[in-house]
Design an enzyme around this catalytic site. Structure first.
Site, PDB file in Angstrom:
ATOM      1  NE  ARG A 288      35.322   8.689 -24.087  1.00  0.00           N
ATOM      2  CZ  ARG A 288      34.058   8.749 -23.670  1.00  0.00           C
ATOM      3  NH1 ARG A 288      33.063   8.664 -24.544  1.00  0.00           N
ATOM      4  NH2 ARG A 288      33.766   8.864 -22.406  1.00  0.00           N
TER       5      ARG A 288
ATOM      6  CE1 TYR B 147      27.040  11.803 -17.886  1.00  0.00           C
ATOM      7  CE2 TYR B 147      24.889  12.286 -16.936  1.00  0.00           C
ATOM      8  CZ  TYR B 147      25.691  11.532 -17.784  1.00  0.00           C
ATOM      9  OH  TYR B 147      25.134  10.534 -18.532  1.00  0.00           O
TER      10      TYR B 147
END
Lengths: 397, 397
Positions: free
Chosen positions: B356, B209
């Site tokens: 991130r 995913y």
């Protein structure tokens, strides 16, 4: 009284098909198609990663777990969704063995679904500590519970015969002997009245794609009795069962209550379909459903007895000992079922000789049962199964 | 050369959003919505139980497993889909420990995703045989591999810093010391070139995913090196990993090859979405993708260095040591990320101080990177994060 014409109207039921296999895979709830499409387009497509919070994906295993729990006499916070039934059986069994460290026997019966036995065998082999899986005939379970037993692991309703165990009685016997009781509700949830609290089950698990109609690949559920919630170790200690998953601590600390039985990322699209399926259950009284299922089952038995008295019934006639399916033995069972399916009556075959028909009043009518019985009877008049093509064993049935 | 304008056109990318979080959840492939709808309506709805064969649901974990395997240098028949990554890590680790019965150490690093460490801790506790999970700093892994190590369990690309381990070198060291190597490819599959055969990995697993864009709850995969396929015990010995699942034998016999790593019923709706996502990958050259990803990452680093030289880069600059994300340290990282998201630049925060950003050339452009860098720079100019509402920790990020 539940209005079963109204529940039937909520399912997609293909033209010309009588579907008596809802104990293997329930049919599509009409609302599920839209619900899944919305999850795909409006949630995944538009919310992207924020769907985990904004669309409630992360909470869904507990939210839907509580809804299923309410159908099973389980208090809020004692049921959670996730993984597959085999995985949940493994977690329950591993937890139970840890809670009975001085005992070495897992007691089950030959009517249990093989995957439960396989998971136990894998666990026993992996532990390598001299545990033993003891398998007895269904009728012998009560007498076989002794003080060596750590855990009783039983599927309440036999997947082949439809024979139903007496959960409260066996659990009481297990407790009297100091054992824990794990109940697999694969053929119970949405099929027969279950009260986990009254039945005093220690652990239970089940799947949601059979009588609950959650769709192919719908997640499993696990129940842990409230008094064990803070002691049961999840064995599969994944991050979503951690006390604080997003703290990313290096050390595992089990989460609060049933949350610790979560492992990894839940299957969001499957849960969307299941949610739509559970909406149908909101209007269903289990007592009405049970009454209707027993009546349909009795009708099937009576019809076949009148037409084909030699056909051997595999399911107990006594209502208290019956789940929500009717099964017959037939030596050419596979061939007979293929012929039935070819004529639009879908049940299934289970080795070695079982013709199995799920009884699901949410969408099955008396007319369906009468037509199924007539068609089965006609097929048994013929010798269709002498044809070689019917002798191949099914890869999947 | 891969045409990334063409791949970008195959995704739903919401207006006004720059999505740099495809390393957490990939965006919706346009074809997935129809593919899932077809599986729901035409397969589940119309085929009902027969979909397991007629629609190929039962074979799908191997069919899609082979397609993912082909992206990872794995031969056909060595990869299968199922469950979640945590469960697949558990299976790989349990199998590896059984193959090294005289050794007690699992070696991992502090950059590993916590769930991998947690699953190892659960396995070690459950076994109760004196195994030890030894966790060292990422830079110290090579030196810590000694003859006590049964299994090296490493995530190739660090989920926080994006630092990439040298899989062939660490695996070679592990083998020289008699240990087995398990690689978690969560941030590698679809992100960096991987060759499991050349790298001589013994086991690998990953999720679908993130960079593969299979959707929320998409199944995990597991790879077992061909030479181990007939020896590796699956630990979670479910019926679909049995040699003959539909014989319903009472005893478990592991299936042929990688099939034994299957456990229970696969998540059919999730696999439908994943199949559509994998279609996009058919036209992608991994070398082109890597080149584009490194260029986008270099651009992000250069833009931030020009605008905000004090911002500390967490990702190694050396290409060989970098996965497909760019991370920065910031003491108010959570607040900064909330402010970025509010302005339509979606990355994520990872405790304790990591901003991130996933770099995904399939749908990320140079303009996206420039806009993201400018927006981040503007936010760092302000002191938005002095507002108390930004100081709450995310429940989910």
């Amino acid at each position: 009284m539940t209005d079963f014409a109204a529940t039937r109207a909520q399912f997609v039921l293909p033209e010309g098909v009588i579907y008596l296999d809802g104990n293997s895979l329930g049919p599509l709830p009409k609302a599920a198609a839209d619900r899944v499409a919305r999850t795909v387009r409006d949630e995944w497509g538009e919310m992207l990663i924020t769907g985990w919070n904004r669309a409630g994906w992360m909470a869904q295993p507990s939210v839907l777990g509580d809804r299923i729990g309410a159908m099973l006499g389980a208090p809020a916070g004692s049921v959670v969704l996730g993984d597959t039934l085999s995985v949940k059986v493994y977690q329950a069994l591993a937890a139970a063995l840890q809670m009975r460290p001085d005992r070495k026997v897992i007691l089950s019966d030959s009517g249990n679904f093989p995957s439960d036995l396989y998971m136990a065998q894998g666990l026993v082999a992996g532990l390598g500590k001299g545990h033993e899986l003891r398998v007895v005939a269904p009728e012998e379970v009560a007498d076989a519970i002794d003080e060596d037993v750590a855990a009783l692991m039983i599927t309440e309703v036999d997947y082949r015969t439809g024979r139903r165990h007496d959960m409260p009685a066996l659990t009481a016997k297990a407790h009297a002997m100091g054992a824990l009781a794990i109940w697999d509700l694969a053929h119970s949830a949405g099929a027969v009245p279950v009260d986990l609290t009254e039945g005093k089950a220690d652990f239970a698990c089940g799947c949601t794609y059979k009588f609950l109609n959650g769709g192919p690949g719908a997640p499993a559920f696990i129940y842990v009795a409230p008094e064990h919630l803070d002691r049961a170790q999840p064995a599969l200690s994944g991050w979503l069962g951690h006390e604080a998953p997003f703290a990313f601590d290096p050390d595992y600390r089990p989460g609060r209550g049933i949350e610790r039985m979560r492992v990894g990322t839940p299957s969001v699209l499957q849960m969307a379909a299941l949610e739509a399926a559970l909406d149908i259950w909101d209007g269903v009284e289990m007592a009405s459903l049970r009454k209707a299922a027993l009546a349909l089952g009795d009708l099937f038995i009576a019809e076949m007895r009148a037409r084909r008295p030699e056909l051997r019934l595999a399911t107990p006639e006594a209502h208290a000992m019956r789940g929500s399916q009717i099964s017959f033995h037939h030596p050419q069972g596979y061939a007979v079922m293929q012929a039935l399916i070819a004529r639009g009556v879908i049940g299934d075959f289970r080795a070695p000789d079982i013709l199995r028909f799920g009884i699901t009043p949410l969408y099955t009518t008396e007319d369906d049962i009468r037509t199924a019985a007539r068609t089965l009877s006609e097929i048994l008049d013929q010798t269709l199964w002498d044809r070689p093509e019917y002798h191949k064993r099914a890869a999947v049935t």
